[in-house]
Design an enzyme around this catalytic site. Structure first.
Site, PDB file in Angstrom:
ATOM      1  N   ASN A 121      41.389   0.746 -28.369  1.00 12.22           N
ATOM      2  CA  ASN A 121      41.449  -0.424 -27.493  1.00 12.22           C
ATOM      3  C   ASN A 121      40.903   0.013 -26.156  1.00 12.22           C
ATOM      4  O   ASN A 121      41.403   0.967 -25.557  1.00 12.22           O
ATOM      5  CB  ASN A 121      42.902  -0.893 -27.343  1.00 12.22           C
ATOM      6  CG  ASN A 121      43.052  -1.937 -26.233  1.00 12.22           C
ATOM      7  OD1 ASN A 121      42.135  -2.706 -25.985  1.00 12.22           O
ATOM      8  ND2 ASN A 121      44.194  -1.948 -25.589  1.00 12.22           N
ATOM      9  N   GLY A 122      39.866  -0.681 -25.669  1.00 11.80           N
ATOM     10  CA  GLY A 122      39.266  -0.311 -24.389  1.00 11.80           C
ATOM     11  C   GLY A 122      37.760  -0.318 -24.502  1.00 11.80           C
ATOM     12  O   GLY A 122      37.203  -0.888 -25.444  1.00 11.80           O
ATOM     13  N   TRP A 128      39.145  -7.753 -30.596  1.00  9.85           N
ATOM     14  CA  TRP A 128      38.480  -8.772 -29.786  1.00  9.85           C
ATOM     15  C   TRP A 128      37.147  -8.132 -29.417  1.00  9.85           C
ATOM     16  O   TRP A 128      37.089  -7.193 -28.617  1.00  9.85           O
ATOM     17  CB  TRP A 128      39.301  -9.095 -28.538  1.00  9.85           C
ATOM     18  CG  TRP A 128      38.747 -10.238 -27.741  1.00  9.85           C
ATOM     19  CD1 TRP A 128      38.983 -11.567 -27.935  1.00  9.85           C
ATOM     20  CD2 TRP A 128      37.869 -10.156 -26.617  1.00  9.85           C
ATOM     21  NE1 TRP A 128      38.304 -12.320 -27.003  1.00  9.85           N
ATOM     22  CE2 TRP A 128      37.606 -11.477 -26.177  1.00  9.85           C
ATOM     23  CE3 TRP A 128      37.263  -9.106 -25.938  1.00  9.85           C
ATOM     24  CZ2 TRP A 128      36.787 -11.763 -25.091  1.00  9.85           C
ATOM     25  CZ3 TRP A 128      36.444  -9.400 -24.849  1.00  9.85           C
ATOM     26  CH2 TRP A 128      36.220 -10.718 -24.442  1.00  9.85           C
ATOM     27  N   HIS A 162      31.418 -36.401  -3.813  1.00  6.21           N
ATOM     28  CA  HIS A 162      30.246 -35.646  -3.356  1.00  6.21           C
ATOM     29  C   HIS A 162      29.422 -35.144  -4.536  1.00  6.21           C
ATOM     30  O   HIS A 162      28.643 -34.205  -4.390  1.00  6.21           O
ATOM     31  CB  HIS A 162      30.693 -34.497  -2.444  1.00  6.21           C
ATOM     32  CG  HIS A 162      31.348 -34.992  -1.191  1.00  6.21           C
ATOM     33  ND1 HIS A 162      30.638 -35.550  -0.152  1.00  6.21           N
ATOM     34  CD2 HIS A 162      32.656 -35.079  -0.846  1.00  6.21           C
ATOM     35  CE1 HIS A 162      31.483 -35.936   0.796  1.00  6.21           C
ATOM     36  NE2 HIS A 162      32.727 -35.668   0.394  1.00  6.21           N
ATOM     37  N   LYS A 196      44.814 -25.328 -18.906  1.00  5.24           N
ATOM     38  CA  LYS A 196      45.703 -25.391 -20.075  1.00  5.24           C
ATOM     39  C   LYS A 196      45.073 -26.248 -21.165  1.00  5.24           C
ATOM     40  O   LYS A 196      45.073 -25.911 -22.326  1.00  5.24           O
ATOM     41  CB  LYS A 196      47.030 -25.990 -19.640  1.00  5.24           C
ATOM     42  CG  LYS A 196      48.329 -25.405 -19.915  1.00  5.24           C
ATOM     43  CD  LYS A 196      48.672 -23.982 -19.811  1.00  5.24           C
ATOM     44  CE  LYS A 196      47.650 -22.929 -19.787  1.00  5.24           C
ATOM     45  NZ  LYS A 196      47.940 -21.753 -19.030  1.00  5.24           N
ATOM     46  N   LYS A 234      44.881 -12.392 -25.250  1.00  2.00           N
ATOM     47  CA  LYS A 234      45.947 -12.478 -24.260  1.00  2.00           C
ATOM     48  C   LYS A 234      45.731 -11.549 -23.077  1.00  2.00           C
ATOM     49  O   LYS A 234      45.952 -11.907 -21.939  1.00  2.00           O
ATOM     50  CB  LYS A 234      47.269 -12.137 -24.960  1.00  2.00           C
ATOM     51  CG  LYS A 234      48.493 -12.224 -24.072  1.00  2.00           C
ATOM     52  CD  LYS A 234      48.825 -13.651 -23.771  1.00  2.00           C
ATOM     53  CE  LYS A 234      50.060 -13.801 -22.907  1.00  2.00           C
ATOM     54  NZ  LYS A 234      50.077 -15.136 -22.273  1.00  2.00           N
ATOM     55  N   GLU A 244      45.514 -25.729 -12.968  1.00  2.00           N
ATOM     56  CA  GLU A 244      46.246 -25.190 -14.106  1.00  2.00           C
ATOM     57  C   GLU A 244      46.287 -26.204 -15.259  1.00  2.00           C
ATOM     58  O   GLU A 244      46.115 -25.840 -16.426  1.00  2.00           O
ATOM     59  CB  GLU A 244      47.665 -24.784 -13.673  1.00  2.00           C
ATOM     60  CG  GLU A 244      48.520 -24.178 -14.758  1.00  2.00           C
ATOM     61  CD  GLU A 244      47.953 -22.913 -15.401  1.00  2.00           C
ATOM     62  OE1 GLU A 244      46.942 -22.378 -14.916  1.00  2.00           O
ATOM     63  OE2 GLU A 244      48.511 -22.487 -16.426  1.00  2.00           O
ATOM     64  N   CYS A 275      42.158  -6.115 -27.938  1.00  2.00           N
ATOM     65  CA  CYS A 275      42.410  -5.331 -29.136  1.00  2.00           C
ATOM     66  C   CYS A 275      43.832  -4.789 -29.132  1.00  2.00           C
ATOM     67  O   CYS A 275      44.418  -4.525 -28.094  1.00  2.00           O
ATOM     68  CB  CYS A 275      41.451  -4.151 -29.305  1.00  2.00           C
ATOM     69  SG  CYS A 275      39.733  -4.616 -29.316  1.00  2.00           S
ATOM     70  N   GLU A 294      41.455 -24.592 -22.532  1.00  2.00           N
ATOM     71  CA  GLU A 294      41.442 -23.316 -23.248  1.00  2.00           C
ATOM     72  C   GLU A 294      41.979 -23.440 -24.680  1.00  2.00           C
ATOM     73  O   GLU A 294      41.595 -22.676 -25.547  1.00  2.00           O
ATOM     74  CB  GLU A 294      42.165 -22.207 -22.481  1.00  2.00           C
ATOM     75  CG  GLU A 294      43.655 -22.328 -22.402  1.00  2.00           C
ATOM     76  CD  GLU A 294      44.323 -21.170 -21.651  1.00  2.00           C
ATOM     77  OE1 GLU A 294      43.877 -20.032 -21.783  1.00  2.00           O
ATOM     78  OE2 GLU A 294      45.310 -21.434 -20.936  1.00  2.00           O
ATOM     79  N   ARG A 326      46.336 -10.111 -29.088  1.00  2.00           N
ATOM     80  CA  ARG A 326      45.440  -9.309 -28.266  1.00  2.00           C
ATOM     81  C   ARG A 326      43.981  -9.398 -28.720  1.00  2.00           C
ATOM     82  O   ARG A 326      43.075  -8.886 -28.061  1.00  2.00           O
ATOM     83  CB  ARG A 326      45.861  -7.837 -28.309  1.00  2.00           C
ATOM     84  CG  ARG A 326      47.259  -7.595 -27.832  1.00  2.00           C
ATOM     85  CD  ARG A 326      47.606  -6.134 -27.899  1.00  2.00           C
ATOM     86  NE  ARG A 326      46.801  -5.360 -26.977  1.00  2.00           N
ATOM     87  CZ  ARG A 326      47.099  -5.173 -25.702  1.00  2.00           C
ATOM     88  NH1 ARG A 326      48.196  -5.692 -25.213  1.00  2.00           N
ATOM     89  NH2 ARG A 326      46.324  -4.468 -24.919  1.00  2.00           N
TER      90      ARG A 326
HETATM   91  O1  M6R Z   1      47.771 -10.967 -17.695  1.00  5.74           O
HETATM   92  P1  M6R Z   1      47.224 -11.714 -16.531  1.00  5.74           P
HETATM   93  O2  M6R Z   1      48.234 -12.603 -15.875  1.00  5.74           O
HETATM   94  O3  M6R Z   1      46.579 -10.789 -15.506  1.00  5.74           O
HETATM   95  O4  M6R Z   1      46.079 -12.627 -17.112  1.00  5.74           O
HETATM   96  C1  M6R Z   1      45.275 -13.406 -16.277  1.00  5.74           C
HETATM   97  C2  M6R Z   1      44.515 -14.442 -17.058  1.00  5.74           C
HETATM   98  O5  M6R Z   1      43.712 -13.832 -18.025  1.00  5.74           O
HETATM   99  C3  M6R Z   1      45.443 -15.443 -17.751  1.00  5.74           C
HETATM  100  O6  M6R Z   1      46.281 -16.083 -16.840  1.00  5.74           O
HETATM  101  C4  M6R Z   1      44.612 -16.503 -18.512  1.00  5.74           C
HETATM  102  O7  M6R Z   1      43.912 -17.293 -17.623  1.00  5.74           O
HETATM  103  C5  M6R Z   1      45.515 -17.341 -19.417  1.00  5.74           C
HETATM  104  N1  M6R Z   1      45.008 -17.319 -20.754  1.00  5.74           N
HETATM  105  C6  M6R Z   1      45.578 -18.772 -19.066  1.00  5.74           C
HETATM  106  O8  M6R Z   1      46.446 -19.456 -19.901  1.00  5.74           O
END
Ligand code: M6R
Length: 608
Positions: free
Chosen positions: A101-102, A75, A504, A485, A603, A481, A2, A488, A27
């Site tokens: 937010n929270g 969110w 396995h 990428k 984010k 990674e 949020c 997501e 956010r």
């Molecule tokens: O802000 P942060 O680096 O702590 O966030 C960690 C993860 O939420 C973040 O890396 C997330 O996996 C990304 N969306 C991946 O692209």
């Protein structure tokens, strides 16, 4: 999650709020709302869906006149995304408006208490409790009502609050959720993050836990939780407004991919001096470094993936055992921590709830902590014993790219610093590594030049159901990674596997035409990787290989090869990840996905 904004001044508030929310939409983006006060009445507009729905509904804010207001982009945590659950929330007489937010952890208990006192709830959110509690404690003094409310709620919050009885004032308060206040020429602002206020001011105050700010059109006053006035210094934001804008790119993600050479350079440069690694902000003497017997790297998502890679680098160079943990697991597994342990937490936002909790757990148990953080002044940056900033600049796209790359750099530098102090690497090898580090931005630039080739390849896979990534050692970390990428942002199911582990169980998923992306940058594992590739190829897989230039033998097994420039074996992640980021981006683009704002994500993950 949020984003909240607030404005009070001489301009119309609604367009300022909508503009700020636009910068904070990363956010959370399942609903949005604003409340504007014209001095007599608070008017509200809220809508499920993206901000543009609210924008259209209010004609860019025109429908809500007034010079004071608060706004929110959501969110969802408590209650589905809907108009009813969208913020702002109100007390029954609609004289107190709140954005939040929270998470209010004890909201059910408080809701029951308030219901027993006759309060009626109209949403399923935890936030509505705050609006009614403020009403319950409000006896004419807003500050007192806010303080009494803060003392009753558990959890995390950044709140923006308006009281109809106090037309010239806007209040905000925080605990464990980010909040800044900005002093502008034509009014003052609050926001969850700096980009939301940059158009109006560069002078911002970072609000700390349990601090309250009261904004008027031409002044800001700060208070502690006892209601006592406190002094705060403004920080001048150095980065440019354009840093938080798309600058002609179709998406923030692509822009941020292209910013990687600079981000890497900015993170490296201040820490290499006269051929040596110098990390002043580490705050550790050589004796203290030598005394560390074990390192934990704790993080979430992509930041965790950098830790998986860094484990190989630390152990290989500095000969210190490293455990890498997901923050959400670490804190509940009673890890063995002693004074000879160093805990490194890695986070772009510096606000990730699980990572922050892991940091606090370690600190409570007397362990030395270091934060590798991108957002200056964030919670993790403030609470870790020491902080090493990754100078990536603002990262807006939900899928991280440049922050990831700079986190890797910070971890390489740390491992090299430890090796330098412990004398576990020869001067010649150290010199060679420093030269290779300095070349990384140039190599990344070269890889970016091949984006069309990757786009063409990616377009063939927009209808794929499953894609697998395989690798060994550091190449497995890269695969993790690459896979994240892709999935997501494109919503294609994908898994990363250590190449030797496939047989396995998972190999049964390989069918005729399944795409398997094999990463093979580690020369000593090259032959083994080829064997694993052949295993899947015989079962019908189509093989994409990412390998070092010169490894042409791979063409016998792979159907499509992407070569990366040669670098030191510990730094290959920084190069191999670039085509994989581009691959994920172009598959998602080809599918017509909302690349910067993938579904169900946000984010900054400030909930557990
Ligand atoms: O802000 P942060 O680096 O702590 O966030 C960690 C993860 O939420 C973040 O890396 C997330 O996996 C990304 N969306 C991946 O692209």
């Amino acid at each position: 999650m949020c984003g909240i904004v607030g404005y009070i001044g001489t301009e119309e508030a609604a367009p300022v709020l909508l503009d700020g929310l636009d910068k904070l939409e990363y956010r959370g983006y399942d609903s949005a709302g604003i409340a504007v006060f014209d001095g007599e009445k608070i008017q509200v507009a809220k809508a499920r869906g993206r901000l543009k729905v609210l924008n259209e509904m209010t004609h860019g804010g025109e429908k809500l006149p007034g010079n004071c207001g608060i706004g929110h982009t959501r969110w969802a945590t408590h209650g589905i995304p809907s108009d009813k659950n969208a913020h702002p929330h109100f007390n029954e007489t609609e004289s107190i408006a709140v954005v939040h937010n929270g998470i209010i952890e004890n909201y059910l208990k408080l809701k029951k208490l308030l219901q027993e006192k006759g309060y009626k709830f109209t949403s399923e959110t935890d936030t509505e409790v705050v609006a009614h509690l403020l009403d319950y404690y409000y006896k004419g003094d807003p500050l007192e009502a806010i303080i009494r409310t803060m003392r009753r709620v558990d959890g995390s919050y950044a709140l923006g609050i308006m009281f109809q009885e106090h037309p010239g004032k806007l209040f905000a308060v925080r605990k464990d959720s980010p909040l800044i206040a900005g002093k502008g020429k034509n009014g003052n602002l609050i926001a969850s993050d700096v980009p939301a206020v940059l158009k109006y001011t560069r002078d911002v105050y970072f609000i700390q836990n349990e601090e309250i700010v009261c904004l008027e059109a031409d002044e800001l006053n700060f208070y502690n939780i006892d209601g006592e006035p406190i002094r705060k210094e403004a920080v001048t934001i150095q980065w440019d407004v354009s840093a938080a804008e798309k600058a002609g790119y179709e998406h923030f993600m692509l822009k941020e991919i292209y910013e990687q050479p600079k981000a890497v350079l900015d993170t490296l440069n201040p820490r290499i001096r006269e051929g040596r690694i110098e990390i002043e902000e580490l705050g550790m003497s050589d004796d203290e470094i030598r005394a560390i017997k074990k390192i934990y790297i704790v993080a979430c998502g992509s930041a965790y993936h950098t830790g998986v890679s860094a484990k190989y680098v630390f152990e290989g160079l500095a000969r210190i055992p490293v455990e890498v943990d997901l923050a959400s697991e670490f804190r509940y597994r009673n890890p063995i921590l002693d004074p000879e342990t160093l805990l490194i937490v890695v986070s772009q936002s510096g606000e990730t709830a699980d990572t922050l909790a892991a940091l606090r757990e370690a600190k409570q148990r007397g362990v030395r902590t270091l934060g590798i953080v991108n957002v200056v002044g964030s919670s993790i940056a403030r609470e870790a014993d020491n902080v090493m900033y990754t100078w990536a600049g603002p990262e807006i796209a939900v899928a991280t790219t440049k922050a990831y790359s700079t986190q890797l750099i910070a971890e390489y530098l740390l491992a090299m610093k430890f090796a330098q102090v412990k004398g576990t690497v020869s001067t010649a090898e150290m010199d060679e590594m420093i030269q290779e580090l300095k070349q990384l931005p140039v190599h990344i630039e070269m890889l970016l030049d091949h984006k069309e080739k990757i786009q063409r390849f990616a377009n063939r896979y927009i209808a794929a159901k499953d894609i697998f990534f395989i690798g060994r050692g550091i190449d497995y970390a890269i695969s993790l990674e690459g896979s994240l990428k892709l999935k997501e942002i494109s919503y294609i199911h994908s898994e990363a596997y250590p190449a030797g582990e496939l047989k396995h169980g998972t190999i049964s998923l390989i069918e005729e035409g399944t795409l398997v992306a094999a990463v093979l940058t580690q020369e000593e594992l090259y032959k083994k990787m080829i064997s694993n590739m052949v295993e899947v190829k015989t079962r019908g897989a189509f093989l994409l290989a990412v390998t070092n230039v010169g490894n042409t033998e791979v063409e016998k097994a792979a159907d499509y090869v992407i070569y990366i420039p040669k670098t030191h074996k510990y730094f290959t992640n920084s190069l191999a990840v670039i085509p994989l980021q581009l691959f994920g981006y172009y598959v998602a683009l080809g599918k017509g996905c909302d690349v910067d704002k993938p579904r169900n994500l946000a984010k900054s993950v400030t909930v557990e």
